[in-house]
Motif scaffolding. Structure first.
Motif, mmCIF file in Angstrom:
data_model
loop_
_atom_site.group_PDB
_atom_site.id
_atom_site.type_symbol
_atom_site.label_atom_id
_atom_site.label_comp_id
_atom_site.label_asym_id
_atom_site.label_seq_id
_atom_site.Cartn_x
_atom_site.Cartn_y
_atom_site.Cartn_z
ATOM 1 N N THR A 85 0.828 -1.199 0.000
ATOM 2 C CA THR A 85 0.000 0.000 0.000
ATOM 3 C C THR A 85 0.865 1.253 0.000
ATOM 4 O O THR A 85 0.559 2.242 -0.679
ATOM 5 N N VAL A 86 1.967 1.225 0.739
ATOM 6 C CA VAL A 86 2.868 2.371 0.805
ATOM 7 C C VAL A 86 3.544 2.580 -0.551
ATOM 8 O O VAL A 86 3.642 3.709 -1.047
ATOM 9 N N VAL A 87 4.027 1.498 -1.161
ATOM 10 C CA VAL A 87 4.691 1.609 -2.458
ATOM 11 C C VAL A 87 3.717 2.152 -3.502
ATOM 12 O O VAL A 87 4.044 3.072 -4.264
ATOM 13 N N PHE A 88 2.512 1.622 -3.539
ATOM 14 C CA PHE A 88 1.526 2.089 -4.503
ATOM 15 C C PHE A 88 1.128 3.543 -4.237
ATOM 16 O O PHE A 88 0.771 4.284 -5.164
ATOM 17 N N GLY A 89 1.196 3.948 -2.988
ATOM 18 C CA GLY A 89 0.831 5.310 -2.633
ATOM 19 C C GLY A 89 1.777 6.361 -3.180
ATOM 20 O O GLY A 89 1.477 7.557 -3.109
ATOM 21 N N ARG A 90 2.902 5.950 -3.763
ATOM 22 C CA ARG A 90 3.847 6.912 -4.333
ATOM 23 C C ARG A 90 3.502 7.296 -5.774
ATOM 24 O O ARG A 90 4.122 8.195 -6.332
ATOM 25 N N TRP A 91 2.534 6.607 -6.371
ATOM 26 C CA TRP A 91 2.087 7.015 -7.703
ATOM 27 C C TRP A 91 1.208 8.256 -7.582
ATOM 28 O O TRP A 91 0.591 8.495 -6.536
ATOM 29 N N PRO A 92 1.126 9.054 -8.633
ATOM 30 C CA PRO A 92 0.434 10.348 -8.503
ATOM 31 C C PRO A 92 -1.059 10.244 -8.218
ATOM 32 O O PRO A 92 -1.631 11.149 -7.602
ATOM 33 N N VAL A 93 -1.709 9.165 -8.665
ATOM 34 C CA VAL A 93 -3.144 9.004 -8.410
ATOM 35 C C VAL A 93 -3.337 7.668 -7.704
ATOM 36 O O VAL A 93 -3.308 6.597 -8.330
ATOM 37 N N SER A 94 -3.506 7.712 -6.399
ATOM 38 C CA SER A 94 -3.557 6.488 -5.600
ATOM 39 C C SER A 94 -4.375 6.741 -4.346
ATOM 40 O O SER A 94 -4.903 7.834 -4.137
ATOM 41 N N GLY A 95 -4.481 5.724 -3.507
ATOM 42 C CA GLY A 95 -5.232 5.851 -2.257
ATOM 43 C C GLY A 95 -6.735 5.831 -2.469
ATOM 44 O O GLY A 95 -7.242 5.387 -3.508
ATOM 45 N N SER A 96 -7.463 6.318 -1.483
ATOM 46 C CA SER A 96 -8.925 6.331 -1.571
ATOM 47 C C SER A 96 -9.381 7.331 -2.627
ATOM 48 O O SER A 96 -8.816 8.419 -2.743
ATOM 49 N N PRO A 97 -10.407 7.010 -3.390
ATOM 50 C CA PRO A 97 -10.893 7.935 -4.422
ATOM 51 C C PRO A 97 -11.660 9.089 -3.800
ATOM 52 O O PRO A 97 -12.122 8.995 -2.666
ATOM 53 N N PRO A 98 -11.840 10.164 -4.537
ATOM 54 C CA PRO A 98 -12.717 11.240 -4.067
ATOM 55 C C PRO A 98 -14.175 10.779 -4.105
ATOM 56 O O PRO A 98 -14.508 9.802 -4.796
ATOM 57 N N TYR A 99 -15.011 11.485 -3.393
ATOM 58 C CA TYR A 99 -16.428 11.135 -3.405
ATOM 59 C C TYR A 99 -17.037 11.435 -4.772
ATOM 60 O O TYR A 99 -16.796 12.485 -5.366
ATOM 61 N N THR A 100 -17.839 10.506 -5.258
ATOM 62 C CA THR A 100 -18.595 10.722 -6.492
ATOM 63 C C THR A 100 -20.026 10.259 -6.270
ATOM 64 O O THR A 100 -20.266 9.196 -5.710
ATOM 65 N N ALA A 101 -20.976 11.063 -6.725
ATOM 66 C CA ALA A 101 -22.390 10.720 -6.589
ATOM 67 C C ALA A 101 -22.971 10.176 -7.876
ATOM 68 O O ALA A 101 -24.024 9.536 -7.866
ATOM 69 N N ASP A 102 -22.287 10.429 -9.004
ATOM 70 C CA ASP A 102 -22.845 10.022 -10.292
ATOM 71 C C ASP A 102 -21.722 9.925 -11.320
ATOM 72 O O ASP A 102 -20.579 10.304 -11.064
ATOM 73 N N ALA A 103 -22.080 9.412 -12.487
ATOM 74 C CA ALA A 103 -21.090 9.192 -13.531
ATOM 75 C C ALA A 103 -20.477 10.496 -14.018
ATOM 76 O O ALA A 103 -19.269 10.568 -14.300
ATOM 77 N N ALA A 104 -21.274 11.546 -14.116
ATOM 78 C CA ALA A 104 -20.750 12.818 -14.614
ATOM 79 C C ALA A 104 -19.636 13.335 -13.714
ATOM 80 O O ALA A 104 -18.594 13.788 -14.195
ATOM 81 N N THR A 105 -19.852 13.255 -12.410
ATOM 82 C CA THR A 105 -18.818 13.705 -11.477
ATOM 83 C C THR A 105 -17.579 12.848 -11.585
ATOM 84 O O THR A 105 -16.448 13.363 -11.585
ATOM 85 N N TYR A 106 -17.779 11.540 -11.668
ATOM 86 C CA TYR A 106 -16.634 10.631 -11.786
ATOM 87 C C TYR A 106 -15.821 10.939 -13.039
ATOM 88 O O TYR A 106 -14.589 11.063 -12.984
ATOM 89 N N GLU A 107 -16.491 11.046 -14.168
ATOM 90 C CA GLU A 107 -15.780 11.295 -15.425
ATOM 91 C C GLU A 107 -15.066 12.643 -15.391
ATOM 92 O O GLU A 107 -13.945 12.778 -15.902
ATOM 93 N N GLN A 108 -15.676 13.651 -14.794
ATOM 94 C CA GLN A 108 -15.031 14.953 -14.690
ATOM 95 C C GLN A 108 -13.749 14.876 -13.877
ATOM 96 O O GLN A 108 -12.727 15.481 -14.242
ATOM 97 N N ARG A 109 -13.798 14.130 -12.787
ATOM 98 C CA ARG A 109 -12.609 14.013 -11.934
ATOM 99 C C ARG A 109 -11.483 13.277 -12.663
ATOM 100 O O ARG A 109 -10.318 13.678 -12.588
ATOM 101 N N VAL A 110 -11.816 12.203 -13.362
ATOM 102 C CA VAL A 110 -10.785 11.455 -14.076
ATOM 103 C C VAL A 110 -10.254 12.261 -15.253
ATOM 104 O O VAL A 110 -9.036 12.323 -15.491
#
Length: 371
Positions: free
Chosen positions: A182-207
């Motif tokens: 988990t620590v090693v993977f946490g060094r990548w720029p996008v890792s750990g717990s995801p941000p909150y998303t309520a719907d597909a539009a929010t998810y796609e915008q964040r990605v």
């Protein structure tokens, strides 16, 4: 959003294994040889043993499954067959999240453009990617429903990190962590717990916003602990290390499906989502990786310390309606009790070293050939 039917939520599991030389226990860059030998295994279909980032790793994936008994059968079949194929290549596949013994060499990257690009972008980090995870794919009706479910299972991801911790050793040393992966993977720029998303539009915008930065090359480099798959109509949970045994993997797979099913139901019924701050989830995930189940965990509901057994019990209660709906309640509850009583893979690895040294550790983590 209609409530999904239980029999419509299928699942599948991917596992990554480290290839270790039979004589030395050192990483062995023989993935190609293992894949060739796998063609001689009658219980394996073509392509079931895949390559990974480094040539000292392989990956397997179950077919789409409808129940945990099916997942269990496929994982045992795959593990036994891969072990047999690896022995013909002079190595053993190890079900551990991190490199156990000290290695003096750099493992070659698999000759795929995506992996070569990763080496160009983050050379030393790629060199240290001798880590292995377990990915649980749970079918979702569509990306809108999947994003809503992702937002609701998000607070529980650190608990999955703790339950699935199986990488205490790295390069010949005890890291002091239960999940060094988990620590090693946490060094990548996008890792750990995801941000909150309520719907597909929010998810796609964040990605899309992440890809637009140019820091990552594309959506496949979104390495959150859970995400929507870009290849399959699934929500993919990536929080756990590969497990020592198939039984533990099945327990986590059942729990993962129940979390997704619970999130889908809550979204359909308009239940308010639990949305802890990202900073709290980051701290909770780090703490879970540090201790596994050997110390308090951060209670996802209250954001305060609580006994690991109590937090796991809270997770079990939260998912119990879905577990009962699938007929998985007894199996998952028993599996969680074994993890709490007998320890995570990390605890078992440390016991093996204390009792029998490196040889006992290698015997513990190595997969056994079928029969």
């Amino acid at each position: 959003m209609d409530r999904p039917e239980a029999d419509g939520i299928t699942l599948g599991v991917e596992e990554e294994y480290l290839l270790l030389d039979v004589k030395t226990g050192m990483p062995a860059p023989r993935a190609g040889e293992v894949q060739a030998a796998a063609d001689l295994e009658p219980v394996l279909d073509a392509g079931e043993v895949d390559d990974e980032l480094l040539q000292a790793q392989v990956e397997v994936a179950t077919p789409i499954c409808t129940g945990l008994a099916e997942v269990d059968g496929h994982l045992r079949r795959l593990r036994g067959a891969v072990a047999g194929a690896a022995l013909r290549a002079g190595c053993r596949p190890a079900a551990t999240g991190g490199l156990p013994l000290r290695s003096t060499g750099i493992m070659p990257v698999t000759e795929k453009q995506r992996y070569l690009d990763m080496r160009d972008d983050a050379a030393r980090l790629v060199d240290e990617q001798l880590i292995n995870g377990m990915h649980i794919h749970v079918a979702v009706p569509d990306r809108h429903a999947g994003a809503a479910a992702l937002g609701r299972l998000r607070p529980w991801l650190p608990v999955l990190v703790a339950l699935g911790a199986n990488s205490p050793f790295w390069d010949g040393r005890d890291t002091g962590f239960a999940s060094w992966r988990t620590v090693v993977f946490g060094r990548w720029p996008v890792s750990g717990s995801p941000p909150y998303t309520a719907d597909a539009a929010t998810y796609e915008q964040r990605v899309d916003a992440l890809v637009d930065t140019g820091v990552i090359r594309g959506r496949r480099e979104v390495y959150w602990h859970a995400r929507l798959s870009e290849r399959y109509p699934t929500l993919e949970i990536r929080a756990t290390d590969v497990q020592l045994d198939a039984g533990s993997a099945v327990t986590l797979a059942g729990l993962g499906r129940a979390l997704v099913a619970t999130g889908l139901r809550e979204a359909a019924e308009g239940v308010a989502a639990l949305d802890p701050p990202g900073s709290v989830l980051h701290a909770a995930g780090w703490h879970a990786a540090r201790h596994g189940l050997a110390a308090d965990l951060v209670d996802p509901v209250r954001g305060t310390p609580a006994k690991a057994a109590d937090v796991v019990g809270e997770l079990l209660a939260y998912t119990m309606p879905a577990l009962e709906e699938y007929g998985d309640a007894g199996r998952v509850a028993e599996g969680l009790a074994r993890l709490l009583d007998g320890g995570t893979g990390a605890a078992r690895q440390r016991r093996a070293v204390a009792e029998g040294g490196a040889a006992a550790l290698l015997d513990l983590i190595a997969l056994a050939p079928a029969g």
